[in-house]
Write a protein that holds these residues in place. Structure first.
Motif, PDB file in Angstrom:
ATOM      1  N   SER A  54      29.537  36.739  49.757  1.00  0.00           N
ATOM      2  CA  SER A  54      29.415  37.503  51.001  1.00  0.00           C
ATOM      3  C   SER A  54      30.758  38.044  51.434  1.00  0.00           C
ATOM      4  CB  SER A  54      28.862  36.603  52.115  1.00  0.00           C
ATOM      5  OG  SER A  54      29.840  35.626  52.494  1.00  0.00           O
ATOM      6  N   GLY A  55      30.734  38.904  52.438  1.00  0.00           N
ATOM      7  CA  GLY A  55      31.956  39.452  52.990  1.00  0.00           C
ATOM      8  C   GLY A  55      32.803  38.400  53.663  1.00  0.00           C
ATOM      9  N   SER A  56      32.169  37.486  54.380  1.00  0.00           N
ATOM     10  CA  SER A  56      32.923  36.409  55.029  1.00  0.00           C
ATOM     11  C   SER A  56      33.667  35.584  53.988  1.00  0.00           C
ATOM     12  CB  SER A  56      31.971  35.504  55.824  1.00  0.00           C
ATOM     13  OG  SER A  56      31.425  36.197  56.919  1.00  0.00           O
ATOM     14  N   GLU A  57      32.977  35.258  52.896  1.00  0.00           N
ATOM     15  CA  GLU A  57      33.619  34.486  51.829  1.00  0.00           C
ATOM     16  C   GLU A  57      34.734  35.289  51.168  1.00  0.00           C
ATOM     17  OE1 GLU A  57      29.971  31.646  50.354  1.00  0.00           O
ATOM     18  OE2 GLU A  57      30.231  33.606  49.426  1.00  0.00           O
ATOM     19  N   ALA A  58      34.522  36.585  51.008  1.00  0.00           N
ATOM     20  CA  ALA A  58      35.527  37.418  50.352  1.00  0.00           C
ATOM     21  C   ALA A  58      36.810  37.461  51.167  1.00  0.00           C
ATOM     22  CB  ALA A  58      34.980  38.827  50.133  1.00  0.00           C
ATOM     23  N   VAL A  59      36.708  37.696  52.464  1.00  0.00           N
ATOM     24  CA  VAL A  59      37.913  37.759  53.304  1.00  0.00           C
ATOM     25  C   VAL A  59      38.545  36.377  53.418  1.00  0.00           C
ATOM     26  CG1 VAL A  59      38.833  38.375  55.564  1.00  0.00           C
ATOM     27  CG2 VAL A  59      37.027  39.758  54.548  1.00  0.00           C
ATOM     28  N   ASP A  60      37.717  35.353  53.539  1.00  0.00           N
ATOM     29  CA  ASP A  60      38.233  33.984  53.597  1.00  0.00           C
ATOM     30  C   ASP A  60      39.059  33.676  52.348  1.00  0.00           C
ATOM     31  OD1 ASP A  60      38.121  30.982  53.083  1.00  0.00           O
ATOM     32  OD2 ASP A  60      37.228  31.061  55.078  1.00  0.00           O
ATOM     33  N   LEU A  61      38.510  33.999  51.179  1.00  0.00           N
ATOM     34  CA  LEU A  61      39.222  33.747  49.931  1.00  0.00           C
ATOM     35  C   LEU A  61      40.482  34.595  49.848  1.00  0.00           C
ATOM     36  CD1 LEU A  61      39.473  32.466  47.143  1.00  0.00           C
ATOM     37  CD2 LEU A  61      37.937  34.256  46.270  1.00  0.00           C
ATOM     38  N   ALA A  62      40.420  35.844  50.305  1.00  0.00           N
ATOM     39  CA  ALA A  62      41.604  36.705  50.279  1.00  0.00           C
ATOM     40  C   ALA A  62      42.738  36.097  51.093  1.00  0.00           C
ATOM     41  CB  ALA A  62      41.247  38.092  50.807  1.00  0.00           C
ATOM     42  N   LEU A  63      42.405  35.536  52.257  1.00  0.00           N
ATOM     43  CA  LEU A  63      43.428  34.878  53.070  1.00  0.00           C
ATOM     44  C   LEU A  63      43.993  33.666  52.360  1.00  0.00           C
ATOM     45  CD1 LEU A  63      41.672  35.075  56.562  1.00  0.00           C
ATOM     46  CD2 LEU A  63      43.630  36.422  55.797  1.00  0.00           C
ATOM     47  N   ARG A  64      43.134  32.877  51.745  1.00  0.00           N
ATOM     48  CA  ARG A  64      43.591  31.681  51.019  1.00  0.00           C
ATOM     49  C   ARG A  64      44.487  32.075  49.837  1.00  0.00           C
ATOM     50  NH1 ARG A  64      40.478  27.121  52.461  1.00  0.00           N
ATOM     51  NH2 ARG A  64      38.738  27.683  53.843  1.00  0.00           N
ATOM     52  N   ILE A  65      44.134  33.167  49.173  1.00  0.00           N
ATOM     53  CA  ILE A  65      44.966  33.651  48.066  1.00  0.00           C
ATOM     54  C   ILE A  65      46.350  34.032  48.576  1.00  0.00           C
ATOM     55  CG2 ILE A  65      45.258  35.584  46.463  1.00  0.00           C
ATOM     56  CD1 ILE A  65      42.209  35.468  46.006  1.00  0.00           C
ATOM     57  N   ALA A  66      46.399  34.741  49.718  1.00  0.00           N
ATOM     58  CA  ALA A  66      47.697  35.138  50.278  1.00  0.00           C
ATOM     59  C   ALA A  66      48.524  33.913  50.637  1.00  0.00           C
ATOM     60  CB  ALA A  66      47.483  36.022  51.505  1.00  0.00           C
TER      61      ALA A  66
ATOM     62  N   GLY B  31      29.861  39.503  46.440  1.00  0.00           N
ATOM     63  CA  GLY B  31      31.115  39.984  46.988  1.00  0.00           C
ATOM     64  C   GLY B  31      32.224  39.780  45.982  1.00  0.00           C
ATOM     65  N   ALA B  32      33.369  40.419  46.216  1.00  0.00           N
ATOM     66  CA  ALA B  32      34.473  40.307  45.262  1.00  0.00           C
ATOM     67  C   ALA B  32      35.804  40.340  45.995  1.00  0.00           C
ATOM     68  CB  ALA B  32      34.410  41.449  44.251  1.00  0.00           C
ATOM     69  N   VAL B  33      36.779  39.669  45.392  1.00  0.00           N
ATOM     70  CA  VAL B  33      38.174  39.747  45.817  1.00  0.00           C
ATOM     71  C   VAL B  33      38.966  40.167  44.585  1.00  0.00           C
ATOM     72  CG1 VAL B  33      40.148  38.514  46.750  1.00  0.00           C
ATOM     73  CG2 VAL B  33      37.838  37.943  47.538  1.00  0.00           C
ATOM     74  N   VAL B  34      39.780  41.193  44.732  1.00  0.00           N
ATOM     75  CA  VAL B  34      40.540  41.721  43.598  1.00  0.00           C
ATOM     76  C   VAL B  34      42.021  41.738  43.969  1.00  0.00           C
ATOM     77  CG1 VAL B  34      40.714  43.556  41.897  1.00  0.00           C
ATOM     78  CG2 VAL B  34      38.547  43.193  43.105  1.00  0.00           C
ATOM     79  N   THR B  35      42.858  41.263  43.032  1.00  0.00           N
ATOM     80  CA  THR B  35      44.292  41.222  43.282  1.00  0.00           C
ATOM     81  C   THR B  35      45.036  41.382  41.951  1.00  0.00           C
ATOM     82  OG1 THR B  35      46.064  39.946  44.345  1.00  0.00           O
ATOM     83  CG2 THR B  35      44.410  38.703  43.108  1.00  0.00           C
ATOM     84  N   ARG B  36      46.348  41.237  42.009  1.00  0.00           N
ATOM     85  CA  ARG B  36      47.145  41.290  40.787  1.00  0.00           C
ATOM     86  C   ARG B  36      47.080  39.951  40.066  1.00  0.00           C
ATOM     87  NH1 ARG B  36      50.554  43.229  44.660  1.00  0.00           N
ATOM     88  NH2 ARG B  36      51.972  41.430  44.447  1.00  0.00           N
ATOM     89  N   ARG B  37      47.298  39.975  38.744  1.00  0.00           N
ATOM     90  CA  ARG B  37      47.196  38.753  37.947  1.00  0.00           C
ATOM     91  C   ARG B  37      48.168  37.679  38.444  1.00  0.00           C
ATOM     92  NH1 ARG B  37      43.630  36.240  35.167  1.00  0.00           N
ATOM     93  NH2 ARG B  37      43.018  38.271  34.306  1.00  0.00           N
ATOM     94  N   GLU B  38      49.417  38.063  38.738  1.00  0.00           N
ATOM     95  CA  GLU B  38      50.382  37.038  39.138  1.00  0.00           C
ATOM     96  C   GLU B  38      50.033  36.414  40.481  1.00  0.00           C
ATOM     97  OE1 GLU B  38      52.284  41.008  40.447  1.00  0.00           O
ATOM     98  OE2 GLU B  38      51.059  40.237  38.779  1.00  0.00           O
ATOM     99  N   VAL B  39      49.417  37.206  41.356  1.00  0.00           N
ATOM    100  CA  VAL B  39      48.979  36.661  42.651  1.00  0.00           C
ATOM    101  C   VAL B  39      47.820  35.701  42.445  1.00  0.00           C
ATOM    102  CG1 VAL B  39      47.954  37.241  44.881  1.00  0.00           C
ATOM    103  CG2 VAL B  39      49.809  38.657  43.950  1.00  0.00           C
TER     104      VAL B  39
END
Length: 977
Positions: free
Chosen positions: A656-668, A828-836
């Protein structure tokens, strides 16, 4: 000031049918008011059918101070006293209502009899009930109609035990005298068509009413609580004021309600059904007797007849009376709408609305029926309802689907039957502002071979236009087929004898009608169905079938509310039960189709066959948790990454979108080893712990700003329309945000900045040019990451850009997306750079059971394939630009529209009460959405003030559909809400 006519007899309309209104010159009245009442006023005419009314404004400041009423000289002093006493009593006894009554000064009524140039007349000054009446023919919302019924009930209850010597005055408006009024005025009506229409309507109504007349309770009443005589307070929506007591007398109690609801009928969109809120409200306070229920609609019809004849007569008698002239069209409309449905049908609708089945006399039971079909006939039941497979893949849009499906089934059955009372979606119009007729009042059947229909009861047979009719002692059976080859037959028959030849392969409609004089349509609107179905019997026994008992949408809603948490909301207070979607359309269980203007979840269109086929095939193969190894997840992740800049190459899959943004924050946080995050105010990011923490929309969480944890910091919402910096000054948001971020970075370690790349919560407001470029640079300078929330705007919705960040000319470090990804399926998806992504390992492992499962993956792949193959991003650009242009044109004609926001098919229409102060039109927006639903459009409000229409339809929407939406919106803005 004495009244020489104090002992005069009460007014009798039939002794004095000509009643021109007084016409004392305004300047003369101004001098009289100054001399007798000590008030220096300016008068503005208000108009009246038979009196003379003015609003009196103080000369000093032009404020309204009183209503000056000059009574018709035909009315005696006792009758004037009756009006004033009733007004004073109601003002005293009903403190919640504002009631116009005689003004007093030093204990003296500002009223009396005075000599004028037009003779001796009674003048009085009445209190001003500030606000507006419901005059005109604009739309009245159900809540307004309900309040009108409640006001009528309150007045009726307040006057229940009041008596007065003048209460038996004889007015033409007293429905006890309706027959005499029609008989007096109809012969003088010069228009033959009008005269015949009025007389026919009155005769039919009187046939029902007169046997009940002696049993109808009577009392003193206002009997003119119409849209013209109730007042809405300034800034309000519901009337709470009452004026004009000129028709007070003793009459049938139910007449109070009949007069009130008749005045609703000329308003936009009104019909018998729209009066039901008033009926329920009245009955809740003044319980209607069984006889009053039966008498109600005949009285409404008679009120319409009297209004038409009296209005037209008054217009001839008093040609200078603009009030009388202006009312002619409205009065005719009242009669037209009052007679659109037969009286028994409306009465049945009223009974259904009140939950009050008829008890005396008890309705006749259904007749005993012999079979219509020869012995041994096999029967197949055809379901053409909203959930039927017959209507899959858009087949419901083709009216020929029914015939083809019946022919297909006739290969295995002798007869195919479409049952009575079950709503039919097939053939329902996709774009219709009016509710279509979808409910059958009988059964339609097809026969593989022609056969002789058997009489189900004894009766007379006669051919009728398009079919045959069997009339028995308890019912009439009508068999009809459209066009040539209709069902023939004629003679007297007994049960079981042949009476009609049924052709092979043709649709034949079988209808069992209770009253042979009643012409019942083959299909009726769902809103009217309870009234019409009460006039027929279910013909299911003719075919050896059990009756269909559909579950009501209301019962399903009650079940939902019993088991779901209250906070899990649904659109609309009384939502349609939607059970099917196709492209940009939604269909409810009554066969009504709505245009979906809000569903950005279903981005490529409802029930897309490519998605359905992919999911169906994969479910036959495999669906398991995402830790297994299978090709679908790799294929899907590759397709997602291919839509993004090259450096964004590593994908996480969630639900879901909530999970996607949540994971994006955790990744950061994991990538930077920090915990502090900057978010934009007035945004919504989700419902998980982390996304709720960075969401500061007060519409979604009224305590959002106060309950924010210490690791969340905010910058001002970059709203160029409603924010602190507007228009050309919006460029100031970026440097101010940069300054805030730098100041924060001097105190805390920043993990990142999160924001929608297009200000979605505000209704699709684009961020100022260069905003994200400056902010992202500041965040990265501080060692943080730029997180882009693309949950709503990503995937081509903006038309000119596939991703929202492209509109800003930037590339984020982490992208979160959902909604559109699965076309309603939870992907839903979260996309970032490999090193991140690799640094997330410091937090342990990541796992989502169904995020990226085989089923999720093939659905996600199918959605991307459709966007490309059907050129939906291009459609969003072309159709979206057309829609925005039309909405902008609408804004030029209607001050309520403050702005049109957005790009592509991500738009917002912001409603304001003042274009300078930008006061949000919150209640108006909610009411507009409700009214649009009635016109076949689903749309909802958004924004912190809930004053913006969020316009986010499926990307496949057609140009004709957005035109339908704009036309419906303009109709609402013109007619009211």
């Amino acid at each position: 000031m004495s009244n020489p006519a104090a002992g005069a007899p009460l007014f009798d309309f039939f002794a004095q049918p000509s009643l021109p209104a007084p016409d004392v010159p305004a300047d003369e009245l101004t001098r009289l008011v100054a001399r007798e009442f000590g008030l220096d006023v300016r008068l503005r005419s208000l108009g009246s059918q038979q009196d003379q009314n003015f609003m009196a404004h103080a000369v000093a400041d032009d404020e309204p101070v009183a209503v000056l009423k000059i009574s018709n000289p035909a009315f005696s002093a006792a009758e004037v006293d009756l009006q004033d006493r009733v007004a004073a009593l109601l003002a005293r006894e009903l403190p919640d209502l504002r009631v116009a009554h005689v003004l007093q000064r030093d204990g003296r009524d500002l009223a009396g009899w005075f000599d004028t140039s037009r003779g001796r007349l009674h003048l009085r000054l009445l209190t001003v009930v500030h606000g507006r009446t419901l005059n005109g023919s604009r739309y009245l919302a159900p809540a307004v109609v309900e309040r009108m019924g409640a006001l009528a009930a309150a007045v009726s209850r307040g006057l229940e035990h009041v008596e007065h010597p003048a209460q038996d005055r004889v007015l033409q408006w007293d429905l006890q005298h309706a027959r005499r009024v029609v008989e007096l005025l109809a012969p003088g009506e010069p228009d033959t068509a009008v005269r015949e229409r009025v007389v026919a309507a009155a005769t039919a109504a009187l046939a029902v009413l007169e046997p009940l007349a002696d049993r109808l309770p009577a009392q003193l009443g206002h009997f003119d609580l119409t849209d013209d005589n109730v007042v809405v307070p300034p800034g309000g929506r519901l009337p709470d004021g009452i004026v004009d007591f000129g028709d007070v007398l003793r009459s049938w109690r139910v007449g109070e309600l009949a007069v009130t609801i008749s005045s609703v009928l000329h308003h936009a969109g009104a019909d018998a059904r729209t009066t039901l809120p008033a009926v329920r409200a009245f009955d809740a306070v003044r319980s209607l007797t069984d006889d009053e229920v039966e008498a109600l609609w005949p009285l409404v019809v008679l009120r319409g007849a009297v209004l038409v004849l009296s209005g037209r007569d008054q217009a001839v008698l008093d040609p200078g009376n603009a009030y009388a002239q202006d009312g002619l069209d409205r009065e005719w409309r009242i009669l037209e709408v009052a007679t659109e449905l037969p009286v028994p049908v409306v009465t049945a609708l009223v009974r259904h609305a009140l939950g009050r089945p008829r008890t005396t006399p008890a309705p006749r039971p259904a007749p005993r029926l012999a079979p219509l079909l020869p012995a041994g006939t096999t029967v197949d039941v055809l379901d053409a309802g909203t959930r039927s497979e017959v209507n899959d893949l858009g087949a419901w849009t083709d009216a020929g689907t029914l015939q083809r499906e019946a022919e297909r089934r006739l290969g295995a059955a002798d007869v195919v039957v479409l049952p009575h009372a079950a709503p039919v979606l097939t053939g329902s119009p996709a774009l219709s502002a009016e509710e279509p007729a979808t409910v059958p009042t009988g059964a339609t059947f097809w026969s593989r071979r022609g056969f002789s229909a058997l009489a189900p009861f004894a009766g007379e047979v006669r051919p009728v236009d398009g079919g045959v009719e069997l009339t028995g002692a308890e019912a009439v059976l009508r068999l009809s087929a459209p066009g040539p080859g209709a069902v023939p037959g004629a003679t007297r028959v007994e049960p079981g004898q042949p009476f009609a030849a049924v052709p092979a392969g043709r649709a034949v409609h079988a209808q069992l009608v209770r009253d042979p004089a009643l012409d019942v349509p083959a299909r009726v609107r769902a809103a009217h169905a309870p009234g019409w179905l009460a006039q027929v019997h279910d013909p299911a026994p003719l075919f050896g079938l059990a009756p269909v008992v559909p579950t009501s949408a209301g019962e399903v809603l009650r079940r939902r509310e019993r088991v779901l948490a209250e906070v899990q909301e649904h659109y609309y207070a009384e939502p349609p039960q939607v059970e099917r979607g196709w492209r940009e359309h939604l269909a409810d269980v009554d066969g009504r189709v709505y245009l979906d203007m809000v569903n950005n979840v279903t981005s490529i269109g409802h029930a897309h066959p490519r998605v359905e086929q992919a999911a169906h095939r994969q479910l036959r193969l495999l669906n398991t948790n995402s830790r297994f190894h299978y090709a679908a997840v790799a294929e899907f992740a590759e397709k997602v990454a291919a839509t993004l800049p090259d450096e964004l190459d590593t994908v996480f899959l969630v639900n879901s979108g909530s999970e996607a943004v949540d994971l994006a924050l955790r990744i950061a946080m994991a990538a930077t080893g920090r915990r502090h995050v900057v978010a934009m105010r007035e945004a919504y990011h989700g419902w998980t712990f982390a996304t709720d923490a960075v969401s500061t929309s007060i519409a979604d969480n009224p305590n959002a700003l106060e309950t924010r944890p210490d690791w969340v910091h905010t910058v001002e919402a970059a709203n160029s329309y409603r924010g602190r910096h507007r228009g050309q000054e919006a460029h100031r948001y970026a440097p101010e945000a940069v300054a805030t971020i730098r100041e924060l970075a001097s105190r805390v370690d920043l993990a990142g900045f999160v924001a929608e790349t297009y200000f979605g919560n505000a209704g699709g407001v684009a961020l100022p040019p260069g905003y994200l470029r400056a902010v992202y640079a500041a965040v990265r300078e501080a060692g943080g990451l730029a997180v882009a929330d693309e949950v709503q705007v990503g995937y081509g919705r903006l038309g000119h850009w596939f991703w929202g960040f492209e509109q800003q000319g930037v590339v984020p470090d982490v992208v979160a997306v959902a909604k559109s990804v699965g076309n309603g399926f939870p992907v839903g998806a979260v996309v970032t750079r490999r090193e991140v992504a690799d640094r997330y390992r410091t937090q342990g492992y990541f796992f989502s059971s169904t995020g990226g499962s085989p089923l999720s993956s093939v659905v996600g792949s199918a959605v991307l394939d459709v966007i490309v193959s059907e050129r939906l991003q291009e459609n969003a650009a072309v159709v979206g630009d057309h829609l925005r242009e039309r909405l902008t044109g609408l804004a030029g004609r209607h001050e309520l529209i403050g702005a049109v926001h957005g790009d592509g098919l991500y738009l917002g229409v912001e409603f304001v009460r003042d274009r300078t102060t930008l006061e949000p039109a919150t209640s108006e927006t909610a009411a507009i959405c409700d009214r649009l639903l009635e016109l076949g459009v689903v749309v909802q409000p958004t924004g912190d003030h809930q004053n913006v229409l969020k316009v986010k339809p499926p990307l496949c929407i057609a140009r004709e559909s957005v035109d339908f939406f704009v036309d419906a919106l303009e109709r609402v803005l013109v007619e009211g809400w």
